[in-house]
Design a protein around this motif. Structure first.
Motif, PDB file in Angstrom:
ATOM      1  N   GLN A   1      13.970  11.888 -27.204  1.00 49.33           N
ATOM      2  CA  GLN A   1      13.191  10.655 -27.480  1.00 49.33           C
ATOM      3  C   GLN A   1      14.238  10.210 -28.383  1.00 49.33           C
ATOM      4  OE1 GLN A   1      10.129  10.169 -26.990  1.00 49.33           O
ATOM      5  NE2 GLN A   1      10.043   8.020 -28.031  1.00 49.33           N
ATOM      6  N   VAL A   2      14.629   8.757 -28.044  1.00 55.46           N
ATOM      7  CA  VAL A   2      15.559   8.060 -28.636  1.00 55.46           C
ATOM      8  C   VAL A   2      14.698   6.888 -29.527  1.00 55.46           C
ATOM      9  CG1 VAL A   2      17.424   6.183 -28.415  1.00 55.46           C
ATOM     10  CG2 VAL A   2      17.381   8.335 -26.892  1.00 55.46           C
ATOM     11  N   GLN A   3      15.271   6.814 -30.647  1.00 63.27           N
ATOM     12  CA  GLN A   3      14.875   5.739 -31.677  1.00 63.27           C
ATOM     13  C   GLN A   3      15.796   4.764 -31.939  1.00 63.27           C
ATOM     14  OE1 GLN A   3      14.614   9.089 -33.138  1.00 63.27           O
ATOM     15  NE2 GLN A   3      12.872   9.422 -31.733  1.00 63.27           N
ATOM     16  N   LEU A   4      15.599   3.303 -31.849  1.00 68.37           N
ATOM     17  CA  LEU A   4      16.435   2.542 -32.228  1.00 68.37           C
ATOM     18  C   LEU A   4      15.899   1.746 -33.247  1.00 68.37           C
ATOM     19  CD1 LEU A   4      17.094   1.150 -28.434  1.00 68.37           C
ATOM     20  CD2 LEU A   4      18.774   2.808 -29.501  1.00 68.37           C
ATOM     21  N   VAL A   5      17.146   1.599 -34.245  1.00 68.20           N
ATOM     22  CA  VAL A   5      16.410   0.664 -35.510  1.00 68.20           C
ATOM     23  C   VAL A   5      17.363  -0.490 -35.554  1.00 68.20           C
ATOM     24  CG1 VAL A   5      16.206   0.759 -37.881  1.00 68.20           C
ATOM     25  CG2 VAL A   5      15.562   2.718 -36.477  1.00 68.20           C
ATOM     26  N   GLU A   6      16.828  -1.686 -35.545  1.00 69.35           N
ATOM     27  CA  GLU A   6      17.642  -2.874 -35.542  1.00 69.35           C
ATOM     28  C   GLU A   6      17.826  -3.371 -37.069  1.00 69.35           C
ATOM     29  OE1 GLU A   6      15.440  -3.790 -31.692  1.00 69.35           O
ATOM     30  OE2 GLU A   6      15.010  -3.039 -33.729  1.00 69.35           O
ATOM     31  N   SER A   7      18.751  -4.023 -37.400  1.00 64.97           N
ATOM     32  CA  SER A   7      18.749  -4.685 -38.861  1.00 64.97           C
ATOM     33  C   SER A   7      19.658  -6.147 -38.667  1.00 64.97           C
ATOM     34  CB  SER A   7      19.234  -3.719 -39.855  1.00 64.97           C
ATOM     35  OG  SER A   7      20.395  -3.510 -39.680  1.00 64.97           O
ATOM     36  N   GLY A   8      19.412  -6.907 -39.624  1.00 62.47           N
ATOM     37  CA  GLY A   8      20.364  -7.985 -39.988  1.00 62.47           C
ATOM     38  C   GLY A   8      19.717  -9.307 -39.424  1.00 62.47           C
ATOM     39  N   GLY A   9      18.332  -9.245 -38.934  1.00 60.13           N
ATOM     40  CA  GLY A   9      17.782 -10.681 -38.665  1.00 60.13           C
ATOM     41  C   GLY A   9      17.770 -11.529 -39.931  1.00 60.13           C
ATOM     42  N   GLY A  10      16.905 -12.723 -39.738  1.00 60.98           N
ATOM     43  CA  GLY A  10      16.633 -13.421 -40.865  1.00 60.98           C
ATOM     44  C   GLY A  10      16.454 -14.964 -40.486  1.00 60.98           C
ATOM     45  N   LEU A  11      16.489 -15.763 -41.516  1.00 60.93           N
ATOM     46  CA  LEU A  11      16.682 -17.037 -41.258  1.00 60.93           C
ATOM     47  C   LEU A  11      18.064 -17.643 -41.655  1.00 60.93           C
ATOM     48  CD1 LEU A  11      15.136 -19.998 -41.018  1.00 60.93           C
ATOM     49  CD2 LEU A  11      14.529 -19.821 -43.514  1.00 60.93           C
ATOM     50  N   GLY A  26      18.472  10.455 -32.199  1.00 64.73           N
ATOM     51  CA  GLY A  26      17.513  11.219 -31.629  1.00 64.73           C
ATOM     52  C   GLY A  26      18.296  12.100 -30.492  1.00 64.73           C
ATOM     53  N   SER A  27      17.727  12.638 -29.620  1.00 64.89           N
ATOM     54  CA  SER A  27      18.387  13.399 -28.569  1.00 64.89           C
ATOM     55  C   SER A  27      19.379  12.761 -27.392  1.00 64.89           C
ATOM     56  CB  SER A  27      17.592  14.472 -27.754  1.00 64.89           C
ATOM     57  OG  SER A  27      16.509  13.555 -27.158  1.00 64.89           O
ATOM     58  N   ILE A  28      20.368  11.837 -27.913  1.00 61.97           N
ATOM     59  CA  ILE A  28      21.408  11.411 -27.141  1.00 61.97           C
ATOM     60  C   ILE A  28      22.416  12.364 -26.639  1.00 61.97           C
ATOM     61  CG2 ILE A  28      22.707   9.125 -26.818  1.00 61.97           C
ATOM     62  CD1 ILE A  28      20.931   8.038 -29.251  1.00 61.97           C
ATOM     63  N   SER A  29      22.654  12.506 -25.375  1.00 60.43           N
ATOM     64  CA  SER A  29      23.688  13.203 -24.960  1.00 60.43           C
ATOM     65  C   SER A  29      24.850  12.055 -24.693  1.00 60.43           C
ATOM     66  CB  SER A  29      23.329  14.057 -23.798  1.00 60.43           C
ATOM     67  OG  SER A  29      22.852  13.181 -22.758  1.00 60.43           O
ATOM     68  N   ASN A  30      24.806  11.335 -23.918  1.00 59.92           N
ATOM     69  CA  ASN A  30      25.645  10.209 -23.593  1.00 59.92           C
ATOM     70  C   ASN A  30      24.730   8.760 -22.949  1.00 59.92           C
ATOM     71  OD1 ASN A  30      25.106  10.262 -20.437  1.00 59.92           O
ATOM     72  ND2 ASN A  30      25.868  12.002 -20.741  1.00 59.92           N
ATOM     73  N   ASP A  72      30.000   1.043 -31.812  1.00 54.79           N
ATOM     74  CA  ASP A  72      30.789   2.168 -32.386  1.00 54.79           C
ATOM     75  C   ASP A  72      30.051   3.395 -31.786  1.00 54.79           C
ATOM     76  OD1 ASP A  72      30.993   3.673 -35.932  1.00 54.79           O
ATOM     77  OD2 ASP A  72      31.583   4.633 -34.176  1.00 54.79           O
ATOM     78  N   ASN A  73      30.736   4.207 -30.750  1.00 51.20           N
ATOM     79  CA  ASN A  73      30.197   4.872 -29.887  1.00 51.20           C
ATOM     80  C   ASN A  73      30.082   6.304 -30.707  1.00 51.20           C
ATOM     81  OD1 ASN A  73      30.196   3.115 -27.849  1.00 51.20           O
ATOM     82  ND2 ASN A  73      31.682   4.022 -26.315  1.00 51.20           N
ATOM     83  N   ALA A  74      30.688   6.573 -31.387  1.00 49.32           N
ATOM     84  CA  ALA A  74      30.808   7.928 -32.436  1.00 49.32           C
ATOM     85  C   ALA A  74      29.571   7.915 -33.111  1.00 49.32           C
ATOM     86  CB  ALA A  74      32.121   8.029 -33.084  1.00 49.32           C
ATOM     87  N   ASN A  75      28.965   6.739 -33.397  1.00 45.19           N
ATOM     88  CA  ASN A  75      27.654   6.678 -34.371  1.00 45.19           C
ATOM     89  C   ASN A  75      26.503   6.316 -33.576  1.00 45.19           C
ATOM     90  OD1 ASN A  75      28.818   7.737 -36.978  1.00 45.19           O
ATOM     91  ND2 ASN A  75      30.269   6.099 -36.649  1.00 45.19           N
ATOM     92  N   ASN A  76      26.720   5.972 -32.368  1.00 48.27           N
ATOM     93  CA  ASN A  76      25.541   5.433 -31.617  1.00 48.27           C
ATOM     94  C   ASN A  76      25.118   4.001 -31.969  1.00 48.27           C
ATOM     95  OD1 ASN A  76      25.799   7.732 -29.519  1.00 48.27           O
ATOM     96  ND2 ASN A  76      24.544   8.744 -30.837  1.00 48.27           N
ATOM     97  N   ALA A  77      25.989   3.206 -32.552  1.00 45.18           N
ATOM     98  CA  ALA A  77      25.622   1.744 -32.882  1.00 45.18           C
ATOM     99  C   ALA A  77      26.432   0.690 -32.160  1.00 45.18           C
ATOM    100  CB  ALA A  77      26.054   1.805 -34.363  1.00 45.18           C
ATOM    101  N   VAL A  96      18.718  -2.388 -26.992  1.00 49.20           N
ATOM    102  CA  VAL A  96      18.432  -1.476 -26.021  1.00 49.20           C
ATOM    103  C   VAL A  96      19.672  -0.339 -25.827  1.00 49.20           C
ATOM    104  CG1 VAL A  96      17.151  -3.267 -24.580  1.00 49.20           C
ATOM    105  CG2 VAL A  96      19.684  -3.037 -24.222  1.00 49.20           C
ATOM    106  N   LEU A  97      19.230   0.797 -25.231  1.00 53.51           N
ATOM    107  CA  LEU A  97      20.111   1.709 -24.848  1.00 53.51           C
ATOM    108  C   LEU A  97      19.631   2.336 -23.522  1.00 53.51           C
ATOM    109  CD1 LEU A  97      21.385   4.517 -27.283  1.00 53.51           C
ATOM    110  CD2 LEU A  97      20.433   5.235 -25.151  1.00 53.51           C
ATOM    111  N   ASP A  98      20.735   2.567 -22.670  1.00 54.94           N
ATOM    112  CA  ASP A  98      20.557   2.969 -21.145  1.00 54.94           C
ATOM    113  C   ASP A  98      21.133   4.332 -21.230  1.00 54.94           C
ATOM    114  OD1 ASP A  98      21.265  -0.385 -19.796  1.00 54.94           O
ATOM    115  OD2 ASP A  98      19.362   0.628 -20.823  1.00 54.94           O
ATOM    116  N   GLU A  99      20.273   5.320 -20.818  1.00 57.48           N
ATOM    117  CA  GLU A  99      20.652   6.639 -20.827  1.00 57.48           C
ATOM    118  C   GLU A  99      20.794   6.967 -19.048  1.00 57.48           C
ATOM    119  OE1 GLU A  99      19.385   9.768 -23.850  1.00 57.48           O
ATOM    120  OE2 GLU A  99      17.462   8.053 -23.507  1.00 57.48           O
TER     121      GLU A  99
END
Length: 121
Positions: A1-11, A26-30, A72-77, A96-99
């Protein structure tokens, strides 16, 4: 299960800038790619930008030259620098993240909850 958390939006005012961030956990292998889609009220969801695991970017026509995607692939960002924002950029932005699905040539796409970007004076 992958969780994606966004931030930085606004007006932000027209002509301004914002930077969106998304961190996957989460469990991201690649993964094949990460990126951003957006959906404005009454419109279909559309591609903003994606970036492959090798760093190749792809942009939607409406944001070319104004938005820049990086990862930043090392940090899945993944990040989205948005410049020269217009009222038409107002939307909920989804990470989005495509596995890859092993042995099929297909991929599974995970979606974040979205972050609101509003461009208005």
């Amino acid at each position: 299960q992958v969780q994606l958390v966004e931030s930085g939006g606004g007006l932000v005012q027209p002509g301004g800038s914002l930077r969106l961030s998304c961190v996957a956990s989460g469990s991201i292998s690649n993964f094949d790619a990460m990126g951003w889609y957006r959906q404005a009220p009454g419109k279909q969801r559309e591609l903003v930008a994606t970036i492959s695991d090798s760093g190749a970017p792809k942009y939607g026509d409406s944001v070319k030259g104004r938005f820049t995607i990086s990862a930043d692939n090392a940090n899945n960002a993944v990040y989205l620098q948005m410049n020269i924002l217009k009222p038409d950029d107002t939307a909920v932005y989804y990470c989005v993240l495509d596995e890859p699905v092993e042995g099929t040539g297909l991929y599974f796409r995970s979606w974040g909850q979205g972050t609101q970007v509003t461009v208005s004076s």
